[in-house]
Scaffold this motif. Structure first.
Motif, PDB file in Angstrom:
ATOM      1  N   SER A  24       0.840  -1.196   0.000  1.00  0.00           N
ATOM      2  CA  SER A  24       0.000   0.000   0.000  1.00  0.00           C
ATOM      3  C   SER A  24       0.876   1.248   0.000  1.00  0.00           C
ATOM      4  N   GLY A  25       0.246   2.374  -0.291  1.00  0.00           N
ATOM      5  CA  GLY A  25       0.979   3.630  -0.329  1.00  0.00           C
ATOM      6  C   GLY A  25       1.102   4.142  -1.746  1.00  0.00           C
ATOM      7  N   SER A  26       2.095   4.961  -1.960  1.00  0.00           N
ATOM      8  CA  SER A  26       2.307   5.568  -3.263  1.00  0.00           C
ATOM      9  C   SER A  26       3.055   4.598  -4.167  1.00  0.00           C
ATOM     10  N   ILE A  27       2.294   3.850  -4.954  1.00  0.00           N
ATOM     11  CA  ILE A  27       2.864   2.800  -5.796  1.00  0.00           C
ATOM     12  C   ILE A  27       2.576   3.113  -7.255  1.00  0.00           C
ATOM     13  N   PHE A  28       3.632   3.211  -8.031  1.00  0.00           N
ATOM     14  CA  PHE A  28       3.473   3.364  -9.469  1.00  0.00           C
ATOM     15  C   PHE A  28       3.419   2.007 -10.150  1.00  0.00           C
ATOM     16  N   GLY A  29       4.283   1.096  -9.668  1.00  0.00           N
ATOM     17  CA  GLY A  29       4.302  -0.246 -10.234  1.00  0.00           C
ATOM     18  C   GLY A  29       5.103  -1.198  -9.354  1.00  0.00           C
ATOM     19  N   ILE A  30       4.730  -2.467  -9.395  1.00  0.00           N
ATOM     20  CA  ILE A  30       5.433  -3.487  -8.622  1.00  0.00           C
ATOM     21  C   ILE A  30       6.042  -4.486  -9.590  1.00  0.00           C
ATOM     22  N   GLN A 101       7.166   6.114  -8.566  1.00  0.00           N
ATOM     23  CA  GLN A 101       6.851   7.214  -9.483  1.00  0.00           C
ATOM     24  C   GLN A 101       7.462   6.888 -10.828  1.00  0.00           C
ATOM     25  N   ARG A 102       6.809   7.329 -11.878  1.00  0.00           N
ATOM     26  CA  ARG A 102       7.362   7.129 -13.213  1.00  0.00           C
ATOM     27  C   ARG A 102       8.727   7.805 -13.296  1.00  0.00           C
ATOM     28  N   GLY A 103       9.700   7.051 -13.802  1.00  0.00           N
ATOM     29  CA  GLY A 103      11.042   7.611 -13.958  1.00  0.00           C
ATOM     30  C   GLY A 103      11.943   7.402 -12.753  1.00  0.00           C
ATOM     31  N   VAL A 104      11.364   6.962 -11.640  1.00  0.00           N
ATOM     32  CA  VAL A 104      12.160   6.697 -10.435  1.00  0.00           C
ATOM     33  C   VAL A 104      12.472   5.199 -10.396  1.00  0.00           C
ATOM     34  N   PRO A 105      13.730   4.831 -10.283  1.00  0.00           N
ATOM     35  CA  PRO A 105      14.075   3.403 -10.257  1.00  0.00           C
ATOM     36  C   PRO A 105      13.391   2.675  -9.104  1.00  0.00           C
ATOM     37  N   PRO A 106      12.974   1.440  -9.324  1.00  0.00           N
ATOM     38  CA  PRO A 106      12.346   0.679  -8.246  1.00  0.00           C
ATOM     39  C   PRO A 106      13.335   0.355  -7.139  1.00  0.00           C
ATOM     40  N   ALA A 107      12.799   0.097  -5.965  1.00  0.00           N
ATOM     41  CA  ALA A 107      13.618  -0.250  -4.809  1.00  0.00           C
ATOM     42  C   ALA A 107      12.928  -1.360  -4.035  1.00  0.00           C
ATOM     43  N   ASP A 108      13.702  -2.021  -3.187  1.00  0.00           N
ATOM     44  CA  ASP A 108      13.164  -3.109  -2.365  1.00  0.00           C
ATOM     45  C   ASP A 108      12.426  -2.558  -1.147  1.00  0.00           C
TER      46      ASP A 108
END
Length: 120
Positions: A24-30, A101-108
């Protein structure tokens, strides 16, 4: 972003449990998600993982007994655990490789862990 793991508990050997992990929270993509576990006195080990497209990977010790799945619409992942043995006793942690966010690299991101205790 928060990951909430649930579903752990006490079960007899041979029984089943279903773990859930809700993001949950601010998720652009998983992207990838998965489960690790850590038994007392042992290192944390990967149990199962699943890609955003549904490809799965399992530790040899759980293959054929555990099934990982995810509901992308709900940002939720599951771990169906059948034929549990004493060796499955551990704290189970979920993780997700998440873009906020779009353009922000994913993180664990990691959940808090849920205890699974298998009794004889």
């Amino acid at each position: 972003v928060q990951l909430q793991a649930s579903g752990g508990g006490l079960v007899q050997a041979g029984g089943s449990l279903r773990l859930s992990c809700a993001a949950s929270g601010s998720i652009f993509g998983i992207n990838g998600m998965g489960w690790y576990r850590q038994a007392p006195g042992k290192q944390r080990e990967l149990v199962a993982s699943i890609t955003s497209g549904g490809s799965t990977n399992y530790a040899a010790s759980v293959k054929g007994r555990f099934t990982i799945s995810r509901d992308n619409a709900k940002n939720t992942m599951y771990l169906q655990m059948n034929s549990l043995t004493l060796e499955d006793t551990a704290v189970y942690f979920c993780y997700g490789f998440i873009s906020i966010q779009r353009g922000v690299p994913p993180a664990d991101y990691w959940g808090q862990g849920t205890l699974v205790t298998v009794s004889s």
